[in-house]
Write a protein that holds these residues in place. Structure first.
Motif, PDB file in Angstrom:
ATOM      1  N   LYS A  25      46.381  52.954  53.074  1.00 33.86           N
ATOM      2  CA  LYS A  25      47.502  52.454  52.299  1.00 33.86           C
ATOM      3  C   LYS A  25      47.289  50.982  51.930  1.00 33.86           C
ATOM      4  N   GLU A  26      46.872  50.206  52.921  1.00 35.78           N
ATOM      5  CA  GLU A  26      46.620  48.785  52.659  1.00 35.78           C
ATOM      6  C   GLU A  26      45.510  48.612  51.636  1.00 35.78           C
ATOM      7  N   LYS A  27      44.456  49.436  51.785  1.00 39.54           N
ATOM      8  CA  LYS A  27      43.334  49.326  50.849  1.00 39.54           C
ATOM      9  C   LYS A  27      43.818  49.574  49.427  1.00 39.54           C
ATOM     10  N   LYS A  28      44.640  50.593  49.269  1.00 42.24           N
ATOM     11  CA  LYS A  28      45.123  50.915  47.923  1.00 42.24           C
ATOM     12  C   LYS A  28      45.973  49.786  47.375  1.00 42.24           C
ATOM     13  N   LYS A  29      46.795  49.204  48.242  1.00 38.39           N
ATOM     14  CA  LYS A  29      47.685  48.137  47.800  1.00 38.39           C
ATOM     15  C   LYS A  29      46.853  46.927  47.366  1.00 38.39           C
ATOM     16  N   ILE A  30      45.893  46.566  48.209  1.00 34.58           N
ATOM     17  CA  ILE A  30      45.032  45.423  47.885  1.00 34.58           C
ATOM     18  C   ILE A  30      44.313  45.668  46.568  1.00 34.58           C
ATOM     19  N   THR A  31      43.740  46.867  46.441  1.00 32.07           N
ATOM     20  CA  THR A  31      42.991  47.175  45.228  1.00 32.07           C
ATOM     21  C   THR A  31      43.874  47.024  44.000  1.00 32.07           C
ATOM     22  N   ARG A  32      45.073  47.598  44.086  1.00 29.68           N
ATOM     23  CA  ARG A  32      45.969  47.559  42.937  1.00 29.68           C
ATOM     24  C   ARG A  32      46.274  46.115  42.543  1.00 29.68           C
ATOM     25  N   GLU A  33      46.671  45.323  43.530  1.00 29.50           N
ATOM     26  CA  GLU A  33      47.050  43.940  43.238  1.00 29.50           C
ATOM     27  C   GLU A  33      45.888  43.148  42.672  1.00 29.50           C
ATOM     28  N   LEU A  34      44.735  43.348  43.296  1.00 29.51           N
ATOM     29  CA  LEU A  34      43.600  42.512  42.924  1.00 29.51           C
ATOM     30  C   LEU A  34      43.052  42.882  41.547  1.00 29.51           C
ATOM     31  N   VAL A  35      42.996  44.180  41.281  1.00 28.43           N
ATOM     32  CA  VAL A  35      42.504  44.605  39.971  1.00 28.43           C
ATOM     33  C   VAL A  35      43.388  44.007  38.889  1.00 28.43           C
ATOM     34  N   GLN A  36      44.688  44.059  39.142  1.00 28.22           N
ATOM     35  CA  GLN A  36      45.641  43.502  38.179  1.00 28.22           C
ATOM     36  C   GLN A  36      45.418  42.002  37.976  1.00 28.22           C
ATOM     37  N   THR A  37      45.292  41.303  39.108  1.00 31.48           N
ATOM     38  CA  THR A  37      45.121  39.852  39.030  1.00 31.48           C
ATOM     39  C   THR A  37      43.858  39.490  38.261  1.00 31.48           C
TER      40      THR A  37
END
Lengths: 176, 939
Positions: A25-37
Motif C-alpha cells: 500500500k505504501e509503495k503504491k502511494k509513494i509511486t502515485r505521489e512521486l510520478v505526479q510530482t
C-alpha cells in the motif's frame, strides 16, 4: 538509495525496485505521489528535489523517467550518473534500448539492475564486468528468440541514448 | 527498429504482454488479466505435472500482472519449486518472483531459505550470486537469522570469487540495516576492513558501503579503515584518467569509489596521524585544483562525475571544520557554481553553502555571495532552487545583514509559491526576532508579514509578537500606534485584528492622548472589524472591550451598549453569549478598584525559546508535505485543549483548597474560576497565549523541595506541623521505585487518609506510575510507608503530582506536591575517552540539540561538592577529557522505553565572576532543554 522507479511520460510504471521494507500500500502511494510530482516538472528544471525527508534524483531518457530516492547524506550527482550507467548497461545489452525492450523483457531489466546495484548500493561500476556477468548467465540459457520485431515504431521505440540530444527530445514532445 | 531480445524468450509471455498493450480500455485489460489468471490457476491445479519451462512462463506472467498493479495471491509455491531447478533460467525467474512478491512473514520462508542454503553451498558462483541477491532483495529478519552467520565467512574466504564477494558484502549490509543485532562482525572486522586494499576495484566499491555503515555504528572498532581509505583515495586521485581502465567513467577515475571513500572518511574526525592527514589534505587540494582545470570532455557525464567527487570532498571539508584554508577555497568554488549555467550545480551549490554558513571559518566568506543568492531567489525559474536560495539566506543571516535579508524575504513572499509560504513566514519571524536590535523593527516586520501573507501566519507567530510586546515596555507604545495604523486599512487580515485587539486592549492607553486615536476612535475601529471575524476572534475582541472599560471609563456606556445588544447577549454561540453577559455584569457591578485589579495589564511571560523555532524544526522534520496541514490543525487543537486542561486543573485545585480564593465569587465568570494571574481575563483565548508556556505549576502545588531532589534520591520532601513526608528512591534503566514515608507528627489519629499520584497532561503517556494503596488511618506518632513503581515510557518535562487528603480533628487537609521524578533519574552513566567525547559532541551539532545557560553561583564553588552533585545527577563524570581541568564534563544515556537519548554535559565554572556556563547536548532537543533547566538551579 531507498528505491528506484522507471515510469513513462503517461505515468505508467515500468520498473520498481525497493531497497527498504514497505507495504504494498505504501509503495503504491509513494509511486502515485512521486510520478505526479515528477511529471509536473518542466524540462530544464533541475534534476533534484526534496520530497518528504528524501532527496529525489530523476532524469528523463526519451519516453521514460528514471527516478531514484536517496537519503540526506547521499550524493545527488553521483546518483544521476548511476542512472546514466544503468541506461548505458541496458543500451549495450539490448542494443539501442527503448521503452519497449523494458516492457517486454522486464525480467532482464531487473537482472541487469541486480548486477549493478545491490541493496541500494553500487556493486559493480565497470560496464564490462556487469555485462560479462549477464552474458555468462545468458550462455546458460536456451536458444534466443526474437521477441518483438515487427512492432510499429513509436515513441516507445525511441532509443534512450540517441535522445540525449535534448533538442530531439523536445521535438518529440511537441509532436505528441 | 526495435531491438531484438537476447537470451531465452518466452513466446507465451510476449503474446500476453502484447495482448495487454492492445487493450483499448481498463476494463478490457482487467478482463484479459482475469482470463489469464484463471488459465494459470487451472494449469497449476491441473493433474498433469507442469514442466519447468511452463512453470517458469506462468510465474513470469504472474509477476508481470503484479507489476501492472494487481494483487497476486497464488503461484508462490510454483516459484519456490523453480528455485531448486537445475536450469539457470528457471532458478533465476523463481528468485525474481520471490524477491518481488514474497513478504517477510510468509510461511514459505523456510522452503526458500532451504533453497538458498543449497545454492550458497553449491560453490557455483553464478548460483551463489543469485542466492545472495535474493537475500539482499528480501532482507527479512528470518533471512538474517538464517544467513547472518554464514555470509561474513563467504565474504572473507580466500577462495571466494570476486563477484561473489561483492554480492556478499552488500547482502550483509542489507541484513545489518534490518537486523543489526544479528550481524556480528567480531572476528571478521579486520579482514573486512582490509577489503579496502583488495586488488579488484569492484570488490572495494561494494565492500566500502558495508564498512561505512558498520563504522557509523562502531567507529572505534573500524577506525583502522581511515588510513586505508586515505591511501586508496590518494592513489585514485593521482592516477591518470586511463590507469583504471573500465573503472574510469568519462575520463574521471573511479568516481563512485572516490565518493564512497570520501563519505567513509566523514564518519571520523580528522586523522590524528600527521602523515595520513597530510596525504588527505593533499588529495582534497588536488580535487579542488581539478575543478579549475579545463574539462577533458564536453559530455555532461564527465562534469557530473567530476563534480560529484568535488561536492563529496567539500562535505568532508565541512565535516572536519578545522582547515580554514580549505573551507574558504570550498566556499569560493561553490560561489562559482552559484552562477553556473547548469541548474543542477546552482541547486547543489546553494545547498552545500547552507552548511558552510554555519562554520565560523567560512561564515564571512559565504556572506560575500549575498547578492547572488538574493538574485537567485528572485530569478530562478525552478521552485526547488528558489527554496534552496531561501534556505541559504536564512542560514547566512546574522546581525549585520538581517535587515537586508528580512526585507528581501518579505518582498519575495508577495509572489512566493504557495508550497513554501508557510515556511518562509516562520523563517522571517524567527530572523526578525533573533536579530532585532530595536523592537520597533521587529513589530513592523511581523505586521508586514501578517499583511502580506496573513493566511500563512500561524498562531505561533502572532502569539509570539504579543509575548514580546508584553515583555518589553519600550516597544508597547510603538506597537499600539502601528497596529492602530494597520487596522485603518479597509481590508485587513483577521490575524491583524487579533493582534490589534490584544495590543490595544492592553496598551491602547499609550496612544489615547492623540486625538486621532482617542479611546472612542480606537474602539470604533476595532468594532468595525468585529462582524467580519470568526468566533474566536470575536471572543478576543470582547475581552479587549472589557479591558477598554477599565482603561477608559469614558467608553463604558458605549461598550455596555454594544454588549447589551441582542447580537451579543443573545448570540447563538455560547462562548460569545457568556462573555457578553459576564462582561456586562462585571462592568456594571464591580467598583473601579476591583475592575482595575481584575483587568490589570498582563504580567510578563516567562522567557523561553520561541515556539516558532520549534514549529520550524517540526516542519523540517520527516513529516510528509501532505500531512503538514492536518498536523498543524491537530496541534492547534491540542494547544487549546492543553490550555483548557491547565485551567481546569488549576480550578479543581482551587476549589479543593481548604481556603478558597477570595476572588472566586467576586469574579463569577465561571463556575470554578481559575486563580492566579490567569484569572483577570478568564477568556480562554487570552489564556491560550498565556498558558502556551506549558502547564505551569498550578497554584496550590507546593514544589519548594522539588529541585533539591534532582541530584539526590533520599530526603524529606515535605513537612508542616502535622505531617512529614520522607522519600527513598532507586532507579535502574527506565524503571524506578520510590518509597514514601508519611509520618504523623501529632498524637491524634489521621482518618480518611488517602493519597493519589497523577500525571497531568502529556505526562500520562510518558510515565507509567503505580502506587500501592495505604491504610486509611495513621495513628498519632506513627509512620506509614507507600511504594510507588515508575516506568519511564518517553522523555518528559513535567513532574507527577502527589495529592494527600486526610482529616485531622474534623478539618479536611489537602496537600498537593510535585513528586521529584525528573528525567535525569533514568540516566545510565557512560564512560568514554576524550576523543570519543569530542567526536560525539561534534556530531550533536544541530542548534536545537544544544541547550546552554549562563548563571550566577548560588552556593560556594567547591569542586568536590560540584562533583558529588554531577554524580548525583546520574551521569558519568569524565576525568581528563576537558583540556581545562577546572571544567567538568559528563556523559550518560537516558533510558526510556521508547528510546535511548545520549547526553553530554559540560559545566564551566568561572570562580572570579562567580558564574557558571552550563552546556548540554543530546540527540533530543526537549531533553537538552529540560536538563539544562533542572541543572541550572543546582549550583
Amino acid at each position: 538509495m531507498q528505491f528506484m522507479l522507471l515510469f513513462s511520460r503517461q505515468g505508467k510504471l515500468r520498473l520498481q525496485k525497493w531497497y527498504v521494507p514497505l507495504s504494498d500500500k505504501e509503495k503504491k502511494k509513494i509511486t502515485r505521489e512521486l510520478v505526479q510530482t515528477v511529471l509536473a516538472r518542466k524540462p530544464k528544471m533541475c534534476c533534484f528535489l526534496e520530497w518528504r525527508d528524501l532527496k529525489i534524483v530523476y532524469k528523463r531518457y526519451a519516453s521514460l523517467y528514471f527516478c531514484c530516492a536517496i537519503e540526506d547524506q547521499d550524493n545527488e550527482l553521483i546518483t544521476l550518473e548511476i542512472i546514466h550507467r544503468y541506461v548505458e548497461l541496458l543500451d549495450k545489452y539490448f542494443g539501442s534500448v527503448c521503452e519497449l525492450d523494458i516492457i517486454f523483457n522486464f525480467e532482464k531489466a531487473y537482472f541487469i539492475l541486480d548486477e549493478f546495484l545491490l541493496g541500494g548500493e553500487a556493486q559493480e561500476t565497470s560496464k564490462k564486468n556487469v555485462l560479462k556477468a549477464i552474458e555468462q548467465a545468458d550462455l546458460l540459457q536456451e536458444a534466443s528468440v526474437c521477441l518483438h520485431a515487427g512492432f510499429p515504431p513509436s515513441v516507445l521505440s525511441e532509443s534512450f541514448l540517441c535522445s540525449l540530444d535534448i533538442a530531439g527530445v523536445f521535438r518529440r514532445v511537441k509532436l505528441d | 527498429m526495435p531491438a531484438v531480445s537476447k537470451g531465452d524468450g518466452m513466446r507465451g509471455l510476449a503474446v500476453f504482454i502484447s495482448d495487454i498493450r492492445n487493450c483499448k480500455s481498463k476494463e478490457a485489460e482487467i478482463k484479459r488479466i482475469n482470463k489469464e489468471l484463471a488459465n494459470i490457476r487451472s494449469k497449476f491445479k491441473g493433474d498433469k505435472a507442469l514442466d519447468g519451462y511452463s512453470k517458469k512462463k506462468y510465474v513470469c506472467k504472474l509477476l508481470f500482472i503484479f507489476l501492472l498493479g494487481h494483487d497476486i495471491d497464488f503461484g508462490h509455491m510454483e516459484a519456490v519449486n523453480l528455485l531448486s531447478s537445475n536450469k539457470y533460467t528457471e532458478k533465476q525467474i523463481g528468485y525474481l518472483f520471490i524477491s518481488v512478491l514474497v513478504n517477510s512473514n510468509s510461511e514459505l520462508i523456510r522452503l526458500i531459505n532451504n533453497a538458498i542454503k543449497n545454492d550458497l553451498a553449491s560453490r557455483n558462483p553464478t548460483f551463489m550470486c543469485l542466492a545472495l541477491h535474493c537475500i539482499a532483495n528480501v532482507g527479512s529478519r528470518e533471512m538474517a537469522e538464517a544467513f547472518a552467520g554464514e555470509i561474513p565467512r563467504i565474504l572473507v574466504a580466500g577462495d571466494t570469487m570476486d563477484s561473489v564477494k561483492q554480492s556478499a558484502a552488500l547482502c550483509l549490509l542489507r541484513l545489518y540495516k534490518t537486523s543489526p543485532d544479528l550481524v556480528l562482525m567480531g572476528e571478521w572486522t579486520s579482514r573486512v576492513v582490509h577489503l579496502l586494499n583488495d586488488q579488484h576495484m569492484g570488490v572495494v566499491t561494494a565492500a566500502i558501503s558495508l564498512i561505512t555503515c558498520l563504522s557509523q555504528k562502531n567507529p572505534e572498532e573500524f577506525k583502522t579503515c581511515v588510513s586505508l581509505a586515505v591511501s586508496r583515495l590518494s592513489r585514485i586521485v593521482s592516477s591518470a584518467s586511463t590507469d583504471l581502465q573500465d573503472y574510469t567513467y568519462y575520463f574521471v577515475p573511479a568516481p563512485w569509489l572516490s565518493c564512497k571513500l570520501l563519505r567513509l572518511l566523514q564518519c571520523y574526525p580528522p586523522p590524528e596521524d600527521g602523515a595520513v592527514k597530510g596525504r588527505l589534505v593533499e588529495c582534497l587540494e588536488t580535487i579542488l585544483n581539478k575543478a579549475q582545470e579545463p574539462p577533458k570532455s564536453k559530455k555532461v557525464q564527465h562534469s557530473n562525475a567530476k563534480n560529484a567527487i568535488l561536492f563529496e570532498a567539500i562535505s568532508l571539508i565541512i565535516h572536519y571544520d578545522s582547515e580554514p584554508n580549505l573551507l574558504v577555497r570550498a566556499c569560493n568554488q561553490l560561489g562559482q557554481f552559484l552562477q553556473h549555467r547548469e541548474t543542477n550545480l546552482r541547486y547543489l551549490a546553494l545547498e552545500s553553502m547552507c552548511t558552510l554558513a554555519s562554520s565560523e571559518f567560512s561564515h564571512e566568506a559565504v556572506k560575500t555571495h549575498i547578492e547572488t543568492v538574493i538574485s537567485a531567489l528572485k530569478t530562478e525559474r525552478d521552485v526547488s532552487v528558489r527554496q534552496r536560495a531561501a534556505d541559504l539566506l536564512y542560514a547566512m543571516c546574522d546581525r549585520s545583514n538581517a535587515k537586508q535579508i528580512v526585507a528581501e524575504m518579505l518582498s519575495y513572499l508577495e509572489t512566493a509559491d504557495y508550497s513554501i509560504r508557510e515556511e518562509m513566514v516562520l523563517k522571517v519571524a524567527i530572523l526578525a526576532e533573533k536579530y532585532a536590535v530595536d523592537y520597533s523593527w521587529y513589530v513592523d516586520t511581523i505586521l508586514n508579514l501578517i499583511r502580506i501573507a496573513g493566511d500563512y501566519v500561524s498562531e505561533e507567530v502572532w502569539y509570539r509578537v504579543i509575548q514580546i510586546v508584553i515583555n518589553r515596555d519600550d516597544v508597547q507604545g510603538y506597537a499600539a500606534k502601528t497596529v492602530f495604523e494597520a487596522l485603518q486599512a479597509p481590508a485587513c487580515h483577521e490575524n491583524m485584528v487579533k493582534v490589534g485587539g490584544y495590543i490595544l486592549g492592553e496598551f491602547g492607553n499609550l496612544i489615547a492622548g492623540d486625538p486621532r486615536s482617542s479611546p472612542l476612535i480606537q474602539f470604533n475601529l476595532l468594532h468595525s472589524k468585529f462582524h467580519l471575524c470568526s468566533v474566536p476572534t470575536r471572543a478576543l475582541l470582547l475581552s479587549a472591550y472589557i479591558k477598554f472599560i477599565n482603561l477608559f471609563p469614558e467608553t463604558k456606556s458605549t461598550i455596555q451598549e454594544v454588549l447589551r445588544s441582542d447580537s451579543q447577549i443573545r448570540n447563538s454561540d455560547v462562548e460569545l453569549q457568556q462573555r457578553a453577559v459576564e462582561y456586562l455584569k462585571l462592568s456594571s457591578i464591580a467598583s473601579t478598584d476591583v475592575l482595575a485589579t481584575v483587568l490589570e495589564e498582563m504580567p510578563p511571560f516567562p522567557e523561553r525559546e520561541s515556539s516558532i523555532l520549534a514549529k520550524l524544526k517540526k516542519k523540517k522534520g520527516p513529516g510528509a508535505v501532505s500531512t503538514e496541514l492536518e498536523e498543524g490543525k491537530r496541534d492547534g487543537g491540542e494547544l487549546n485543549g492543553g490550555a483548557e486542561r491547565g485551567v481546569d486543573a488549576a480550578a479543581a485545585i482551587a476549589s479543593n483548597a481548604s481556603t478558597p480564593s477570595p476572588s472566586a465569587d467576586l469574579l463569577g465568570l465561571r463556575s470554578a474560576p481559575p486563580v492566579g494571574s490567569a484569572a483577570p481575563s478568564a477568556s480562554s483565548l487570552l489564556v491560550d497565549v498565556f498558558s502556551e508556556a506549558g502547564p505551569t505549576a498550578p497554584s496550590g502545588v507546593m514544589d519548594d523541595n522539588f529541585l533539591r531532589f534532582v541530584c539526590k534520591n533520599n530526603g524529606v520532601l515535605f513537612e508542616n506541623q502535622l505531617l512529614q513526608i520522607g522519600i527513598k528512591s532507586e532507579y535502574r534503566q527506565n524503571l524506578g521505585r520510590m518509597y514514601l514515608f508519611y509520618g504523623n507528627k501529632t498524637s491524634v489519629q489521621f482518618v480518611s487518609f488517602s493519597t493519589s499520584v497523577s500525571c497531568p497532561g502529556e505526562l500520562q503517556s510518558e510515565l507509567n506510575i503505580q502506587a500501592k494503596q495505604v491504610e486509611p488511618q495513621v495513628e498519632g506518632g506513627a509512620q506509614v510507608q507507600q511504594v510507588i513503581n515508575i516506568e519511564c515510557l518517553a522523555d518528559f518535562l513535567e513532574a507527577p503530582l502527589l495529592n494527600i487528603k486526610f482529616r485531622y480533628g474534623g478539618a479536611l487537609q489537602n496537600i498537593t506536591l510535585k513528586l521529584p521524578v525528573t528525567i535525569n533519574k533514568f540516566f545510565q552513566p557512560t564512560e568514554m575517552s576524550s576523543q570519543d567525547f569530542f567526536q560525539r559532541w561534534k556530531q550533536l551539532n544541530l542548534p536545537q540539540q544544544e541547550a546552554q545557560k549562563i548563571f550566577k553561583a548560588k552556593n560556594a564553588m567547591d569542586s568536590e561538592v560540584l562533583k558529588a552533585k554531577l554524580l548525583g545527577l546520574g551521569t558519568a563524570l569524565l576525568e581528563n577529557v576537558d583540556p581545562n581541568p577546572e571544567n567538568f564534563v559528563c556523559a550518560g544515556v537516558i533510558q526510556t522505553k521508547a528510546q535511548q537519548v545520549g547526553c553530554l554535559l559540560r559545566l564551566e565554572p568561572n570562580a572570579q565572576a562567580q558564574m557558571y556556563r552550563l552546556t548540554l547536548r543530546s540527540s533530543k532537543d526537549t531533553v537538552s532543554r529540560r536538563l539544562c533547566e533542572l541543572l541550572s538551579e543546582q549550583f
